[in-house]
Write an enzyme that holds these catalytic residues in place. Sequence first.
Site, mmCIF file in Angstrom:
data_model
loop_
_atom_site.group_PDB
_atom_site.id
_atom_site.type_symbol
_atom_site.label_atom_id
_atom_site.label_comp_id
_atom_site.label_asym_id
_atom_site.label_seq_id
_atom_site.Cartn_x
_atom_site.Cartn_y
_atom_site.Cartn_z
ATOM 1 N N HIS A 96 0.872 -1.181 0.000
ATOM 2 C CA HIS A 96 0.000 0.000 0.000
ATOM 3 C C HIS A 96 0.906 1.227 0.000
ATOM 4 O O HIS A 96 1.243 1.773 1.049
ATOM 5 C CB HIS A 96 -0.911 -0.011 1.230
ATOM 6 N N GLU A 152 -2.501 -1.722 -3.197
ATOM 7 C CA GLU A 152 -3.614 -0.991 -2.597
ATOM 8 C C GLU A 152 -3.353 0.506 -2.645
ATOM 9 O O GLU A 152 -2.200 0.938 -2.672
ATOM 10 C CB GLU A 152 -3.794 -1.402 -1.137
ATOM 11 N N HIS A 180 -7.462 -6.356 7.773
ATOM 12 C CA HIS A 180 -7.217 -5.286 8.738
ATOM 13 C C HIS A 180 -7.339 -5.855 10.143
ATOM 14 O O HIS A 180 -8.419 -6.165 10.624
ATOM 15 C CB HIS A 180 -8.163 -4.089 8.593
#
Length: 268
Positions: free
Chosen positions: A54, A85, A211
Site C-alpha cells: 500500500h 492498494e 485489517h
Amino acid sequence: MAPVHAPAPRHRTALSVNVNKVALLRNTRHLGIPDVLRAAELCLEAGAQGITVHPRPDERHIRKDDVYELAALMKDWPDREFNVEGNPLQNLMEFVRNLSARGLPLHQCTFVPDSEGQFTSDHGWSFPQDAARLTPLIEEAHDRGVRVSLFMDPLPEAMAAAKAVGADRVELYTETYARAWGTPEQDKALEPFVFAGRAAAAIKLGVNAGHDLNRDNLADFLRAVPGVLEVSIGHALIADALELGYGATVAAYLRCIDAAFEPDFGPE
C-alpha cells in the site's frame, strides 16, 4: 534465466502478505535493511499466495521503487499474485498505468478511500456518493487486465452497489471484528460480515478481507464468513515474524486458514 519455483500449496483462502511494515522499519535508517524484496521472497518461499503493498503518497513505508522491484520479483513466481492498494484518486492509478506500460505483473488493485495523511485505513467506500468517481477508474484497470477490489465496510446492502460499478471483489474491513474477538461481543460483531459475505456470494461478487486479522482471530472469521477468497495481512504477520521468522510465521497463518476448513465431526 528465471528460477523455477514450486507452485503454491492450495488453500481454500489465499494468504497475501502485506510488506509495508518491513519498509517502515527500513526507512528509519539509510542502510537498506531489512530488505523488502528479501522479506517478500521468504514469504513466497514459505507458501504465501501473494504479496500486497500500500504505497502512500508520502512514501512513509513502501516507496515507488519498491513497487516496481517487487513486481519484477513476482515475474519469477507466476502462480502467485501481486496486489497494490491505494486511493485511485491519489497515486494508485499511476502504478496501475506504469506497471502495465513496463510489462510487469499486477493481478489486483484494491481501491481504498484513504486521505493523503491518514494514519491507517479506517473506512470503506460509500454508495451512491463514490459511484461516479470509481466507475471509469475500474474500467481503466480492467482494460489493463487488472482485477479490482473495493475496500468496504461490512454492509450487506452495499455489495450490490460495489458490483454495479464494476468491482470484481470487495475487501471487507475487519477491524470491528478484530476488536471484538475474544469478548462477549464477538458473535454480534461477526454478523454483518456473515451477511455481507452472503450478499456478495448471491451476486457472484468475490470477497477478500483484511485489517487486524491475526493468528488468534483468523480461523474464527473464515469459519463464519462464507467464501473468503483472500486475506491480506501485514501488521500482525510482520510482528510475528520478528519473533518466529518469516517462514515459520507464514506457515502458522496457513495452518490457521486450513484449520478454518477442517470438518467438525463433533463429540465421539
